[in-house]
Design a protein around this motif. Structure first.
Motif, PDB file in Angstrom:
ATOM      1  N   GLN A 285     -20.335  47.053 132.459  1.00 32.37           N
ATOM      2  CA  GLN A 285     -20.734  46.223 131.327  1.00 32.37           C
ATOM      3  C   GLN A 285     -22.191  46.491 130.944  1.00 32.37           C
ATOM      4  OE1 GLN A 285     -20.403  42.086 132.171  1.00 32.37           O
ATOM      5  NE2 GLN A 285     -21.106  41.432 130.165  1.00 32.37           N
ATOM      6  N   ASN A 286     -23.056  46.676 131.924  1.00 33.22           N
ATOM      7  CA  ASN A 286     -24.471  46.870 131.640  1.00 33.22           C
ATOM      8  C   ASN A 286     -24.846  48.325 131.375  1.00 33.22           C
ATOM      9  OD1 ASN A 286     -25.837  44.175 131.835  1.00 33.22           O
ATOM     10  ND2 ASN A 286     -24.667  44.190 133.730  1.00 33.22           N
ATOM     11  N   LEU A 287     -23.926  49.251 131.588  1.00 32.50           N
ATOM     12  CA  LEU A 287     -24.192  50.647 131.257  1.00 32.50           C
ATOM     13  C   LEU A 287     -23.767  51.002 129.841  1.00 32.50           C
ATOM     14  CD1 LEU A 287     -23.245  52.519 134.542  1.00 32.50           C
ATOM     15  CD2 LEU A 287     -25.500  52.297 133.523  1.00 32.50           C
ATOM     16  N   LYS A 288     -23.044  50.105 129.167  1.00 28.94           N
ATOM     17  CA  LYS A 288     -22.611  50.364 127.800  1.00 28.94           C
ATOM     18  C   LYS A 288     -23.823  50.417 126.876  1.00 28.94           C
ATOM     19  CE  LYS A 288     -18.032  48.306 127.779  1.00 28.94           C
ATOM     20  NZ  LYS A 288     -17.227  47.183 127.300  1.00 28.94           N
ATOM     21  N   VAL A 289     -23.795  51.370 125.966  1.00 29.32           N
ATOM     22  CA  VAL A 289     -24.853  51.480 124.972  1.00 29.32           C
ATOM     23  C   VAL A 289     -24.374  50.784 123.705  1.00 29.32           C
ATOM     24  CG1 VAL A 289     -26.267  53.082 123.636  1.00 29.32           C
ATOM     25  CG2 VAL A 289     -25.566  53.674 125.954  1.00 29.32           C
ATOM     26  N   ALA A 290     -25.153  49.826 123.232  1.00 26.01           N
ATOM     27  CA  ALA A 290     -24.767  49.072 122.035  1.00 26.01           C
ATOM     28  C   ALA A 290     -24.880  49.968 120.809  1.00 26.01           C
ATOM     29  CB  ALA A 290     -25.656  47.847 121.881  1.00 26.01           C
ATOM     30  N   LYS A 291     -23.920  49.826 119.890  1.00 29.09           N
ATOM     31  CA  LYS A 291     -23.948  50.597 118.662  1.00 29.09           C
ATOM     32  C   LYS A 291     -25.080  50.102 117.772  1.00 29.09           C
ATOM     33  CE  LYS A 291     -19.031  51.585 118.335  1.00 29.09           C
ATOM     34  NZ  LYS A 291     -17.820  51.377 117.524  1.00 29.09           N
ATOM     35  N   LYS A 292     -25.703  51.046 117.068  1.00 24.31           N
ATOM     36  CA  LYS A 292     -26.749  50.655 116.139  1.00 24.31           C
ATOM     37  C   LYS A 292     -26.110  50.026 114.910  1.00 24.31           C
ATOM     38  CE  LYS A 292     -31.051  52.819 116.768  1.00 24.31           C
ATOM     39  NZ  LYS A 292     -32.163  53.498 116.146  1.00 24.31           N
ATOM     40  N   ARG A 293     -26.778  48.997 114.400  1.00 21.85           N
ATOM     41  CA  ARG A 293     -26.266  48.291 113.229  1.00 21.85           C
ATOM     42  C   ARG A 293     -26.619  49.089 111.984  1.00 21.85           C
ATOM     43  NH1 ARG A 293     -28.028  45.006 109.311  1.00 21.85           N
ATOM     44  NH2 ARG A 293     -26.644  43.373 108.591  1.00 21.85           N
ATOM     45  N   LYS A 294     -25.620  49.273 111.109  1.00 20.03           N
ATOM     46  CA  LYS A 294     -25.852  49.957 109.846  1.00 20.03           C
ATOM     47  C   LYS A 294     -26.038  48.909 108.764  1.00 20.03           C
ATOM     48  CE  LYS A 294     -22.893  53.847 111.066  1.00 20.03           C
ATOM     49  NZ  LYS A 294     -21.652  54.556 110.734  1.00 20.03           N
ATOM     50  N   LYS A 295     -27.125  49.023 108.021  1.00 21.81           N
ATOM     51  CA  LYS A 295     -27.369  48.076 106.944  1.00 21.81           C
ATOM     52  C   LYS A 295     -26.374  48.349 105.817  1.00 21.81           C
ATOM     53  CE  LYS A 295     -32.282  47.451 107.734  1.00 21.81           C
ATOM     54  NZ  LYS A 295     -33.638  47.614 107.165  1.00 21.81           N
ATOM     55  N   THR A 296     -25.834  47.278 105.232  1.00 26.30           N
ATOM     56  CA  THR A 296     -24.905  47.425 104.121  1.00 26.30           C
ATOM     57  C   THR A 296     -25.346  46.530 102.973  1.00 26.30           C
ATOM     58  OG1 THR A 296     -23.484  45.683 104.976  1.00 26.30           O
ATOM     59  CG2 THR A 296     -22.937  47.945 105.618  1.00 26.30           C
ATOM     60  N   LYS A 297     -24.944  46.911 101.774  1.00 22.33           N
ATOM     61  CA  LYS A 297     -25.237  46.101 100.592  1.00 22.33           C
ATOM     62  C   LYS A 297     -23.947  45.434 100.152  1.00 22.33           C
ATOM     63  CE  LYS A 297     -28.980  48.666  98.414  1.00 22.33           C
ATOM     64  NZ  LYS A 297     -29.356  49.429  97.218  1.00 22.33           N
ATOM     65  N   PRO A 298     -24.058  44.219  99.584  1.00 20.31           N
ATOM     66  CA  PRO A 298     -22.845  43.604  99.037  1.00 20.31           C
ATOM     67  C   PRO A 298     -22.381  44.387  97.806  1.00 20.31           C
ATOM     68  CG  PRO A 298     -24.756  42.185  98.685  1.00 20.31           C
ATOM     69  CD  PRO A 298     -25.210  43.346  99.495  1.00 20.31           C
ATOM     70  N   SER A 299     -21.077  44.393  97.565  1.00 17.85           N
ATOM     71  CA  SER A 299     -20.535  45.122  96.415  1.00 17.85           C
ATOM     72  C   SER A 299     -20.910  44.406  95.117  1.00 17.85           C
ATOM     73  CB  SER A 299     -19.012  45.228  96.536  1.00 17.85           C
ATOM     74  OG  SER A 299     -18.443  43.933  96.467  1.00 17.85           O
TER      75      SER A 299
END
Length: 134
Positions: free
Chosen positions: A93-107
């Protein structure tokens, strides 16, 4: 993380446990204490060790030892397997690398719907006011 090597590096100690067992609990060491020396481990790479040192800083002692214990059951063998499972789950659980958040715009449609609902809400509120008399 090499699980086979990691399991060989674990140190176990049996101690007397509280809980169920009646008079038998006073003479058997059914509680298991697992010690894992993170610093001297051959099963983990240096990067993995650094990540675990950072994430598990509160659980690791000053000499680099991670200690877990289990006294849930009357059987020492069952407690040993439970504590091994807990350690492996904790490490994975602690070795998992968290995914980077991608910024998004509303449509464009979402923006239009939001503005339309705001306009309707403002009209509803303004219609509740008493009329201005000049």
């Amino acid at each position: 993380m090499n699980v086979e090597i990691l399991i060989l590096e674990l140190n176990f100690k049996g101690i007397r446990s509280s809980g169920p067992g009646g008079q038998h609990v006073n003479k058997t060491a059914s509680k298991v204490v697992l010690s894992f020396n993170l610093e001297n481990s051959q099963a983990l790479s240096e990067g993995e060790k650094a990540r675990l040192r950072n994430k598990l800083a509160t659980k690791i002692s000053s000499d680099g030892t991670l200690t877990l214990e289990c006294g849930e059951t009357r059987s020492q063998h069952r407690n040993k397997s439970i504590v091994i499972e807990r350690l492996l789950a904790l490490l994975q659980q602690n070795l998992k690398v968290a995914k980077k958040r991608k910024k998004t715009k509303p449509s464009k449609g979402a923006i239009e719907r939001r503005l339309k609902s705001k306009k309707q809400h403002a009209l509803k509120k303004s219609n509740r006011r008493p009329p201005k008399i000049d």
